[in-house]
Write an enzyme that holds these catalytic residues in place. Structure first.
Site, PDB file in Angstrom:
ATOM      1  N   ASP A   1      -4.765   3.054   0.448  1.00  0.00           N
ATOM      2  CA  ASP A   1      -3.563   3.830   0.752  1.00  0.00           C
ATOM      3  C   ASP A   1      -2.657   3.950  -0.468  1.00  0.00           C
ATOM      4  O   ASP A   1      -1.992   4.970  -0.643  1.00  0.00           O
ATOM      5  CB  ASP A   1      -2.795   3.204   1.928  1.00  0.00           C
ATOM      6  CG  ASP A   1      -3.396   3.632   3.255  1.00  0.00           C
ATOM      7  OD1 ASP A   1      -3.706   4.825   3.402  1.00  0.00           O
ATOM      8  OD2 ASP A   1      -3.580   2.770   4.131  1.00  0.00           O
TER       9      ASP A   1
ATOM     10  N   GLU B   1       0.817  -1.219   0.000  1.00  0.00           N
ATOM     11  CA  GLU B   1       0.000   0.000   0.000  1.00  0.00           C
ATOM     12  C   GLU B   1       0.845   1.262   0.000  1.00  0.00           C
ATOM     13  O   GLU B   1       0.330   2.372   0.045  1.00  0.00           O
ATOM     14  CB  GLU B   1      -0.981  -0.014   1.174  1.00  0.00           C
ATOM     15  CG  GLU B   1      -0.360  -0.273   2.529  1.00  0.00           C
ATOM     16  CD  GLU B   1      -1.384  -0.382   3.648  1.00  0.00           C
ATOM     17  OE1 GLU B   1      -2.559  -0.042   3.439  1.00  0.00           O
ATOM     18  OE2 GLU B   1      -1.015  -0.809   4.753  1.00  0.00           O
TER      19      GLU B   1
HETATM   20  C1  PEP Z   1      -5.913  -0.115   2.062  1.00  0.00           C
HETATM   21  O1  PEP Z   1      -5.168   0.809   2.377  1.00  0.00           O
HETATM   22  O2  PEP Z   1      -6.314  -0.312   0.892  1.00  0.00           O
HETATM   23  C2  PEP Z   1      -6.392  -1.062   3.089  1.00  0.00           C
HETATM   24  C3  PEP Z   1      -7.076  -2.132   2.758  1.00  0.00           C
HETATM   25  O3  PEP Z   1      -6.145  -0.763   4.390  1.00  0.00           O
HETATM   26  P1  PEP Z   1      -6.938   0.367   5.214  1.00  0.00           P
HETATM   27  O4  PEP Z   1      -8.129   0.806   4.397  1.00  0.00           O
HETATM   28  O5  PEP Z   1      -7.323  -0.237   6.507  1.00  0.00           O
HETATM   29  O6  PEP Z   1      -5.908   1.448   5.353  1.00  0.00           O
HETATM   30 MG    MG Z   2      -4.211   0.859   4.320  1.00  0.00          MG
END
Ligand code: PEP
Ligand code: MG
Length: 597
Positions: free
Chosen positions: A477, A453
């Site tokens: 992210d 990410e």
């Molecule tokens: C993302 O960043 O795509 C993810 C799945 O983690 P989170 O949304 O919890 O940051």
């Molecule tokens: Mg994330």
């Protein structure tokens, strides 16, 4: 869905506002204005030596409040016609009250002379104002006391850094209208008693939005001027699919939205039939559809919607709305419920991912709280590796749960191979300690995976694939960091686009690196749960997607109508494009052709 049928409500002119629809569905109910209510305040004595510190705490709250108001002020200029002037005028008045006003001077004097805490000093100062304003004959001036109360409530809220506990006690299908709702506030909402919510700030892939979808609460964010137009107990309609908020809806509008609500509920019921059929393309390629879980209630939803496993368990909720940290036993309790509940299907437990828009009170003293750039700071795996107590507690609870069924451990915000190696060492140490204690653990320790990410992690995916046992691509992210667009900021929401070729190339990098090393790779960002993206993700080589439980049937229906050969061809054509709008058009065009009858 409760509707106020009083004649006064029916006569008011309907107001339609628009924002970003972040969680689908329709809510109709009485408004509850979330940010305005005064929070309960207690009085405490401040020692001589602490007076200066209390005054600076107050000064910080004043600065933070002014910053919030300036942001709202800047956005009000975008409102059409006289609304911009009217709302701007009110916000200017609020900002002026935070300058060297009688309110601010009065509070500072009370802290210094009466030696009381800032919150109580604000309350007393406002009471004093109330008395002198009540004596005024001029109704215009008398009304200003309401503005002072609103400013006072904002200051107290910023001083207390407290969620609106009132959300947990709302009922009657209330529709919450607030300036901002945090993930912690959302965790307190009971969907059986709350209709939905709308806010002035927030982006579509923020954690608050993800939680709203998890709870099935219709929500609209980024509604400019919302609080200036709403009154407590006005009837409100929220259309979380279209991004609309309607205050004082006419009887015709209410009828229209009731019908839409029924159609939405009917569609969801039809999805129930897809529970038992596999997610297989028309040409026979089977795709694993798993569920993301933010809150315990979603376990049941994951099973009801036919998820093949839990592809992402966000453990942050264990830390929310409390002052202390959850211990190993408490975490084990929760993980073991998931592992046994999933009856042999794999469960992917992610270590704590705090920072950015998720910072629980119990961790506020860590450096992440003071960081100038929290999204780039000491967060997620970085915090866990620095505060080994946090990591070791989670790893111990996860390893114990792994004795009950298939568990994978996932690490958020990985940016270097070293972070993976250090976590693996930590896991081995914790396992040795547990075994010495006589705790039963699985023979082979669980697979350790990396979230992809951070753009650098995607670019270095080959190196990471050498150390990781699996990848989970976090496109939320990844989009935020690749495009330098805060996922929580509605002002730049128009730039937040996972279809940007830069984001897609990074996803492709990660998928190809995983394939070369023969490790599993999934996407667990929000795009995985949107049927619009299914053809592209499959065409890029993905065979595992993890999403909000309610999205599983919608994505499954889409996959069952797809032809993998055609999807791969279309993905190739898309990857040759430079313009996100052209990419979107190619995808929409493909989807339209393949739409099931
Ligand atoms: C993302 O960043 O795509 C993810 C799945 O983690 P989170 O949304 O919890 O940051
Ligand atoms: Mg994330």
């Amino acid at each position: 869905m409760r509707i106020d049928e009083t004649p006064g409500a029916a006569q008011r002119k309907e107001q339609r506002l628009s924002g970003i629809g972040v969680s689908p569905g329709i809510a109709i109910g009485p408004a509850y204005i979330g940010d305005r209510g005064a929070l309960p305040v207690s009085e405490s004595r401040i020692a001589d030596s602490a007076v200066e510190a209390e005054r600076s705490r107050f000064a910080e709250a004043v600065a933070q409040s002014a910053k919030q108001l300036r942001k709202l002020r800047a956005r009000a200029t975008a409102l059409p016609g006289s609304a911009s002037d009217e709302i701007g005028y009110v916000l200017d008045a609020h900002l002026a009250m935070l300058a060297n006003s009688r309110l601010i001077r009065g509070v500072n004097q009370r802290i210094s002379r009466a030696h009381i805490n800032a919150e109580r000093a604000i309350e007393l100062e406002i009471e004093e104002f109330g008395k002198s304003f009540a004596a005024m004959k001029d109704p215009y001036l008398a009304a200003r006391i309401d503005d002072i109360r609103v400013v006072g409530a904002r200051l107290i809220r910023n001083l207390l850094k407290k969620p609106y506990v009132a959300y947990s006690s709302l009922s009657g299908g209330a529709v919450i209208l607030a300036e901002e709702v945090t993930p912690g506030d959302t965790a307190l909402m009971d969907p059986r008693r709350i209709g939905g919510f709308a806010t002035e700030v927030g982006g579509s892939d923020s954690h608050t939005a993800i939680m709203a979808r998890a709870l099935g609460l219709p929500a609209v964010f980024g509604v400019v001027g919302l609080l200036e137009r709403a009154r407590t107990d006005a009837n409100v309609v929220i259309d979380g699919s279209a991004g609309a908020v309607i205050i004082d809806p006419s009887p015709i509008t209410i009828e229209d939205y009731r019908e839409r609500h029924e159609a939405y509920t009917r569609e969801r019921r039809q999805f129930g039939r897809l529970r038992r059929v596999p997610a297989v393309t028309r040409d026979g390629v089977e795709i694993r559809l798993e569920a993301n879980l933010e809150l315990p209630v979603e376990l049941e939803q994951a099973l009801a919607n036919g998820a093949m496993g839990l592809g992402l368990v966000r453990t942050e909720f264990l830390y929310m709305n409390r002052e202390d940290l959850p211990d190993e036993d408490e975490q084990y309790e929760f993980f073991s419920t998931l592992v046994t509940g999933m009856e042999g299907r794999p469960v992917t437990l992610r270590t704590l991912d705090v920072g950015g828009d998720k910072l629980p009170a119990a961790l506020a003293h860590y450096a992440a709280a003071d960081s100038a750039n929290p999204a780039l700071g000491l967060r997620a795996i970085r915090l866990s590796l620095q505060e080994r107590r946090l990591l070791d507690t989670q790893l111990a609870a996860m390893l114990r749960a792994a004795a009950l069924g298939p568990v994978r451990i996932l690490l958020p915000m990985i940016s270097t191979v070293d972070e993976l190696c250090r976590t693996r060492e930590a896991m081995q140490q914790v396992a040795r300690r547990l075994r010495r204690r006589g705790v039963r653990l699985p023979q082979a320790l669980p697979p350790l995976g990396a979230m992809i990410e951070v753009p650098g992690a995607a670019l270095a995916a080959d190196a990471l694939a050498g150390e990781a046992d699996f990848f989970a691509v976090g496109t939320n992210d990844l989009t935020q960091y690749t495009l330098a667009v805060d996922r929580t900021d509605e002002q730049v929401a128009y730039l937040y686009n996972p279809l940007h070729p830069a984001v897609l190339r990074l996803v492709q990098f990660a998928v190809e690196a995983a394939a070369r090393r023969h490790i599993p790779v999934s996407v667990c960002g929000e795009i995985a749960g949107d049927p619009r993206y299914a053809a592209l993700l499959l065409g890029l080589g993905l065979r595992e997607l993890s999403m909000a439980p309610q999205s599983v049937p919608r994505v499954k229906r889409r996959i069952r109508s797809l032809d993998m050969v055609a999807a791969t061809r279309r993905a190739r054509a898309i990857m040759d494009q430079a313009d996100p709008a052209r990419i979107a058009a190619l995808l929409d065009d493909f989807n339209a052709m393949a739409e099931p009858a």
